[in-house]
Design an enzyme around this catalytic site. Structure first.
Site, short mmCIF file in Angstrom:
data_model
loop_
_atom_site.label_atom_id
_atom_site.label_comp_id
_atom_site.label_asym_id
_atom_site.label_seq_id
_atom_site.Cartn_x
_atom_site.Cartn_y
_atom_site.Cartn_z
N ILE A 223 0.83 -1.21 0.00
CA ILE A 223 0.00 0.00 0.00
C ILE A 223 0.86 1.26 0.00
O ILE A 223 0.57 2.22 -0.71
CB ILE A 223 -0.95 -0.02 1.21
CG1 ILE A 223 -2.03 -1.09 1.00
CG2 ILE A 223 -1.58 1.34 1.44
CD1 ILE A 223 -2.87 -1.37 2.25
N ASN B 262 1.74 5.15 7.39
CA ASN B 262 1.23 3.90 6.84
C ASN B 262 1.78 2.65 7.54
O ASN B 262 1.20 1.58 7.41
CB ASN B 262 1.57 3.84 5.34
CG ASN B 262 1.24 2.51 4.73
OD1 ASN B 262 0.09 2.07 4.76
ND2 ASN B 262 2.25 1.83 4.20
N ILE C 7 -6.59 -6.57 1.36
CA ILE C 7 -6.00 -6.00 0.16
C ILE C 7 -4.92 -6.97 -0.34
O ILE C 7 -4.06 -7.40 0.44
CB ILE C 7 -5.38 -4.62 0.44
CG1 ILE C 7 -6.44 -3.66 0.99
CG2 ILE C 7 -4.72 -4.06 -0.81
CD1 ILE C 7 -7.57 -3.34 0.02
N LEU C 8 -4.97 -7.30 -1.61
CA LEU C 8 -4.04 -8.27 -2.16
C LEU C 8 -2.69 -7.64 -2.47
O LEU C 8 -2.30 -7.46 -3.62
CB LEU C 8 -4.63 -8.92 -3.41
CG LEU C 8 -5.81 -9.85 -3.17
CD1 LEU C 8 -6.20 -10.56 -4.46
CD2 LEU C 8 -5.51 -10.88 -2.08
N THR C 9 -1.97 -7.29 -1.39
CA THR C 9 -0.59 -6.87 -1.52
C THR C 9 0.25 -8.11 -1.80
O THR C 9 -0.21 -9.25 -1.62
CB THR C 9 -0.11 -6.21 -0.22
OG1 THR C 9 -0.20 -7.19 0.84
CG2 THR C 9 -0.97 -5.00 0.13
N ASP D 86 11.23 3.47 4.98
CA ASP D 86 10.92 2.07 5.29
C ASP D 86 12.08 1.44 6.05
O ASP D 86 13.25 1.84 5.88
CB ASP D 86 10.65 1.29 4.01
CG ASP D 86 9.81 0.05 4.23
OD1 ASP D 86 8.63 0.06 3.84
OD2 ASP D 86 10.33 -0.92 4.80
N LYS E 224 -5.42 -0.09 16.02
CA LYS E 224 -6.04 0.55 14.87
C LYS E 224 -7.27 1.37 15.26
O LYS E 224 -7.58 2.39 14.64
CB LYS E 224 -6.39 -0.49 13.81
CG LYS E 224 -5.17 -1.10 13.14
CD LYS E 224 -4.29 -0.05 12.48
CE LYS E 224 -3.15 -0.65 11.69
NZ LYS E 224 -2.33 0.36 10.98
N SER F 96 -7.63 0.40 9.97
CA SER F 96 -7.98 -0.95 9.52
C SER F 96 -9.42 -1.21 9.89
O SER F 96 -9.96 -0.63 10.85
CB SER F 96 -7.08 -1.99 10.20
OG SER F 96 -7.56 -3.30 9.97
N TYR G 180 -3.70 -5.66 17.68
CA TYR G 180 -3.79 -5.01 16.38
C TYR G 180 -5.08 -4.20 16.29
O TYR G 180 -5.08 -3.03 15.90
CB TYR G 180 -3.73 -6.05 15.27
CG TYR G 180 -3.79 -5.46 13.88
CD1 TYR G 180 -2.67 -4.88 13.32
CD2 TYR G 180 -4.98 -5.49 13.15
CE1 TYR G 180 -2.72 -4.33 12.04
CE2 TYR G 180 -5.04 -4.94 11.87
CZ TYR G 180 -3.91 -4.37 11.32
OH TYR G 180 -3.98 -3.82 10.06
#
Length: 264
Positions: A18, A90, A191-193, A37, A162, A145, A158
């Protein structure tokens, strides 16, 4: 073209998925982008690809669990490009082996996820906002999320972290709106990361698909395009909101797909 022309953006967790999609789209629309990163090499390679396509970008190291590293990423952005207009917080972690139910959760993992998923957002905002005020405003986007809205059998840390991001987004918007600073969040579903594709079985993906309102899964660009919208002046009267980008997975009574099958 030019939806964020001449704006400067810092995107965390930008080496893949993302974050990378968002960085590419922001650069394509005219922003100067700092990709930060833990995978410094990946961030630098991604920035090089953006430059090769005519955009302007640099890649830097970021350890979102280290407040000084987050501060440095903001300061590096301002020192390199002279300002910061867009901050996209992010970075996020999840760990299904240690982040379990309330009784069985590893408490050290709770602290780690709160530090990376929630505190890093606070620190990013803390150090970016004064620069935005000096520059006349800005747009902050946070990755929340759907786990911040709905409970699950595991991943209590998690989900709590979020949910904190969702509420911190509102606080930031309220406290700094008069300085022309907007703060919004995006809440992805599945999401298909690349990471999701590599770690999820076909059976698991089919289970998610069964409960989606739409006949397909989300892609990284579905989030990236939402981030681009929130970063641009097209969303100038939107603040304090969390946009749910989840394909209608959480839209209906959960029994609806089963009843549809039953009454075919």
């Amino acid at each position: 073209m030019g939806r964020v022309e001449n704006k400067v953006a810092l995107v965390t967790g930008a080496a893949s998925g993302i974050g990378l999609s968002s960085a590419r789209l922001l650069a394509k629309e005219g922003a100067k982008v700092v990709l930060a990163d833990f995978n410094e090499e990946g961030a630098k390679n991604a920035a090089e690809e953006i430059r090769a396509q005519g955009g302007e970008a640099i890649g830097i190291f970021l350890d979102a669990g280290d407040g000084e590293s987050v501060k440095h990423a903001v300061e590096h952005t301002v020192n390199h490009y002279g300002k910061i207009d867009i901050l996209y917080n992010n970075v996020g972690l999840t760990n299904i082996r240690k982040d379990l139910d309330i009784v069985n959760i590893d408490l050290d993992e709770w602290d780690r996820l709160m530090n990376v998923n929630l505190k890093s957002v606070l620190i990013g905002c803390k150090y970016a906002i004064p620069h935005m005020i000096e520059n006349g405003g800005g747009s902050i986007i946070n990755t929340a999320s759907m786990a911040g809205f709905f409970s699950d059998a595991i991943r209590v840390a998690y989900g709590a972290s979020k949910a904190g991001v969702v509420n911190m987004t509102k606080y930031t918007a309220t406290q700094y709106g008069k300085h022309n600073i907007r703060c919004n969040a995006v809440a992805p579903g599945l999401i298909l990361t690349p990471a999701a594709k590599n770690n999820m079985s076909e059976e698991l993906l089919n289970t998610f698909a069964k409960y989606n309102a739409l006949p397909y899964h989300g892609e990284a660009d579905d989030i990236g395009n939402t981030v681009l919208f929130l970063a641009s002046d097209e969303s100038k009267f939107i603040t304090g909101q969390t946009i749910q980008v989840e394909g209608g997975h959480y839209l209906a009574n959960p029994t609806v797909p089963d009843f549809k099958e039953m009454y075919k």
